[in-house]
Design a protein around this motif. Structure first.
Motif, PDB file in Angstrom:
ATOM      1  N   GLY A 261       0.820  -1.207   0.000  1.00  0.00           N
ATOM      2  CA  GLY A 261       0.000   0.000   0.000  1.00  0.00           C
ATOM      3  C   GLY A 261       0.851   1.253   0.000  1.00  0.00           C
ATOM      4  O   GLY A 261       0.472   2.298  -0.534  1.00  0.00           O
ATOM      5  N   ASP A 262       2.040   1.161   0.590  1.00  0.00           N
ATOM      6  CA  ASP A 262       2.932   2.320   0.665  1.00  0.00           C
ATOM      7  C   ASP A 262       3.849   2.437  -0.551  1.00  0.00           C
ATOM      8  O   ASP A 262       4.808   3.215  -0.536  1.00  0.00           O
ATOM      9  N   GLY A 263       3.601   1.620  -1.557  1.00  0.00           N
ATOM     10  CA  GLY A 263       4.385   1.754  -2.793  1.00  0.00           C
ATOM     11  C   GLY A 263       5.553   0.797  -2.895  1.00  0.00           C
ATOM     12  O   GLY A 263       6.485   1.029  -3.665  1.00  0.00           O
ATOM     13  N   GLY A 264       5.527  -0.267  -2.117  1.00  0.00           N
ATOM     14  CA  GLY A 264       6.614  -1.276  -2.163  1.00  0.00           C
ATOM     15  C   GLY A 264       6.747  -1.915  -3.535  1.00  0.00           C
ATOM     16  O   GLY A 264       5.819  -1.909  -4.339  1.00  0.00           O
ATOM     17  N   ARG A 265       7.936  -2.460  -3.765  1.00  0.00           N
ATOM     18  CA  ARG A 265       8.254  -3.045  -5.064  1.00  0.00           C
ATOM     19  C   ARG A 265       7.456  -4.329  -5.302  1.00  0.00           C
ATOM     20  O   ARG A 265       7.356  -5.167  -4.406  1.00  0.00           O
ATOM     21  N   ALA A 266       6.933  -4.466  -6.498  1.00  0.00           N
ATOM     22  CA  ALA A 266       6.127  -5.640  -6.836  1.00  0.00           C
ATOM     23  C   ALA A 266       5.921  -5.675  -8.340  1.00  0.00           C
ATOM     24  O   ALA A 266       6.323  -4.748  -9.036  1.00  0.00           O
ATOM     25  N   THR A 267       5.328  -6.749  -8.814  1.00  0.00           N
ATOM     26  CA  THR A 267       4.901  -6.791 -10.214  1.00  0.00           C
ATOM     27  C   THR A 267       3.383  -6.881 -10.246  1.00  0.00           C
ATOM     28  O   THR A 267       2.798  -7.721  -9.552  1.00  0.00           O
ATOM     29  N   VAL A 268       2.779  -6.018 -11.038  1.00  0.00           N
ATOM     30  CA  VAL A 268       1.327  -6.070 -11.249  1.00  0.00           C
ATOM     31  C   VAL A 268       1.066  -6.749 -12.590  1.00  0.00           C
ATOM     32  O   VAL A 268       1.676  -6.391 -13.592  1.00  0.00           O
ATOM     33  N   ILE A 269       0.196  -7.742 -12.586  1.00  0.00           N
ATOM     34  CA  ILE A 269      -0.250  -8.337 -13.851  1.00  0.00           C
ATOM     35  C   ILE A 269      -1.729  -8.003 -14.002  1.00  0.00           C
ATOM     36  O   ILE A 269      -2.551  -8.342 -13.138  1.00  0.00           O
ATOM     37  N   ASP A 270      -2.028  -7.300 -15.074  1.00  0.00           N
ATOM     38  CA  ASP A 270      -3.377  -6.752 -15.248  1.00  0.00           C
ATOM     39  C   ASP A 270      -4.460  -7.812 -15.342  1.00  0.00           C
ATOM     40  O   ASP A 270      -4.210  -8.938 -15.753  1.00  0.00           O
ATOM     41  N   ALA A 271      -5.673  -7.386 -15.014  1.00  0.00           N
ATOM     42  CA  ALA A 271      -6.867  -8.213 -15.227  1.00  0.00           C
ATOM     43  C   ALA A 271      -7.426  -7.904 -16.602  1.00  0.00           C
ATOM     44  O   ALA A 271      -7.107  -6.882 -17.192  1.00  0.00           O
TER      45      ALA A 271
END
Ligand code: GLU
Length: 381
Positions: A261-271
């Motif tokens: 929630g605070d902007g941590g590193r991750a990968t988003v895979i869209d829906a």
């Protein structure tokens, strides 16, 4: 790389917008590798993150690994690929795992409930619907379902073996809008970051191409768990197909969900699309109707107003069918007005058609749902 600058919905915004979230927690986060059981302090912090999501009005289902790793420690078993040993370990570890979750969430007044599912349960229509109904009641009553594979009965050919894909099925079951996969990797890289220093982190993937799969194929699996990046991408692909976004993130830090929630590193895979729309498309376009019911004018009006189909409005039943199959709903001229998933078999429908729900129990010998086809399971044609 230009892709890195590309605009996309960040994990924080996805969490903010989500109504239902499935969070998968990997073994390597939950279990101390040295044989010291659950990482309870970490789990307690994750519990507070989950509680925070709940107080923001979101419903959360958890998919938790760790039974095998915990059970191995508990029984002092060596790591072995033998299925029977893993199953024995899971049998010993699962109650410990549940106790740990219960403790982590009870401090916030949140009750937990255990669901052990097999591949069969998620592939067979009837069992899927039963599990889904259980999940709905739990979520609706403020409990958090904690799901794991039923490792003790799953057979080699018929098991997920990794909780990544299972968690995507759970997300689908509850029509989650977001699937968060927490493990010891902070997302997808263009190679294996532990071996290739030039591997780049990808914050966003909109289409799972062959190239993305090739990146994932090169990545090594997590230490204690069974999945690697490959099964995470497979999970994201399932999620994507029913309108659910996936976030792949590291749970290593103290408050992994808060960090996202605070902007941590991750990968988003869209829906693609929304879960509800994908489900309705599947009912309208993929399922083959197993029978039909003819309805009266009152029911027709209720359906067009977006309401459920009640047995009271049914005049006739055609075909022999089980619960959980797709039915055609026919109007007075025999025209198809809707399709949906039936909550009753053909003989049960026959017994209660035209009757109010107060009479169901007397005619069925048990009390069932008020609706023959719930509006969530119904599509107007
Ligand atoms: N069901 C396994 C367990 O509880 C975990 C599978 C996985 O690592 O994804 O240990």
């Amino acid at each position: 790389m230009p892709e890195l600058e590309e605009a996309f919905v960040r994990p924080s915004a996805l969490i903010e917008a989500a109504r239902r979230i499935t969070v998968k927690v990997g073994s390597s986060l939950l279990v101390e590798p040295g044989g010291n059981g659950i990482r309870s302090e970490w789990l307690s912090r994750l519990g507070s993150d989950v509680a925070k999501l709940r107080s923001a009005g979101k419903q959360v289902a958890l998919v938790s690994s760790g039974a095998v790793a915990l059970g191995r420690q508990h029984l002092s078993l060596k790591r072995s690929p033998k299925l029977a040993l893993k199953q024995a370990a899971a049998a010993a570890g699962q109650p410990l795992l549940m106790q740990a979750w219960d403790k982590a969430l009870a401090q916030f007044g949140i009750p937990t409930a255990q669901l052990l599912l097999t591949l069969d349960d998620t592939e067979s229509r009837r069992r899927w619907l039963n599990a889904r109904a259980t999940m709905e009641v739990l979520l609706g009553n403020g409990a958090i379902p904690v799901v794991n594979e039923n490792d003790t009965v799953a057979t080699e050919e018929l098991r997920y073996g990794d909780n990544d894909r299972l968690s995507a099925r759970v997300a689908q079951m509850i029509q989650a809008d977001l699937l968060i996969l927490l493990s010891d990797v902070d997302g997808v890289y263009t190679g294996d970051p532990s071996r290739d220093p030039s591997a780049e982190h990808m914050p966003h993937i909109s289409v799972i191409t062959g190239e993305v799969e090739a990146w994932a194929g090169g990545a090594s699996g997590a230490g204690l768990g069974s999945g690697g990046m490959r099964t995470k991408i497979a999970a994201a692909r399932i999620a994507q197909s029913f309108g659910c976004a996936t976030v792949i993130a590291s749970g290593r830090g103290g408050h992994p969900l808060r960090a996202l929630g605070d902007g941590g590193r991750a990968t988003v895979i869209d829906a693609k699309g929304s879960p509800a729309r994908a489900y309705k498309q599947w009912i309208a376009g993929t399922l083959v109707p197993a029978g039909s019911v003819s309805v009266d004018a009152g029911a027709m009006a209720a359906l067009s107003a977006g309401r459920s189909l009640l047995p009271a409005g049914v005049k006739a039943v055609e075909g022999t069918f089980e619960r959980g199959v797709c039915l055609r709903v026919l109007g007075s001229e025999g025209q198809e007005v809707a399709r949906g998933i039936t909550a009753y078999t053909s003989s049960e429908t026959q017994a209660i058609l035209g009757r109010p729900s107060s009479e169901f129990e007397a005619h069925l010998g048990y009390s069932g749902p008020d609706e023959l086809i719930h509006r969530n399971d119904l599509v107007l044609m």
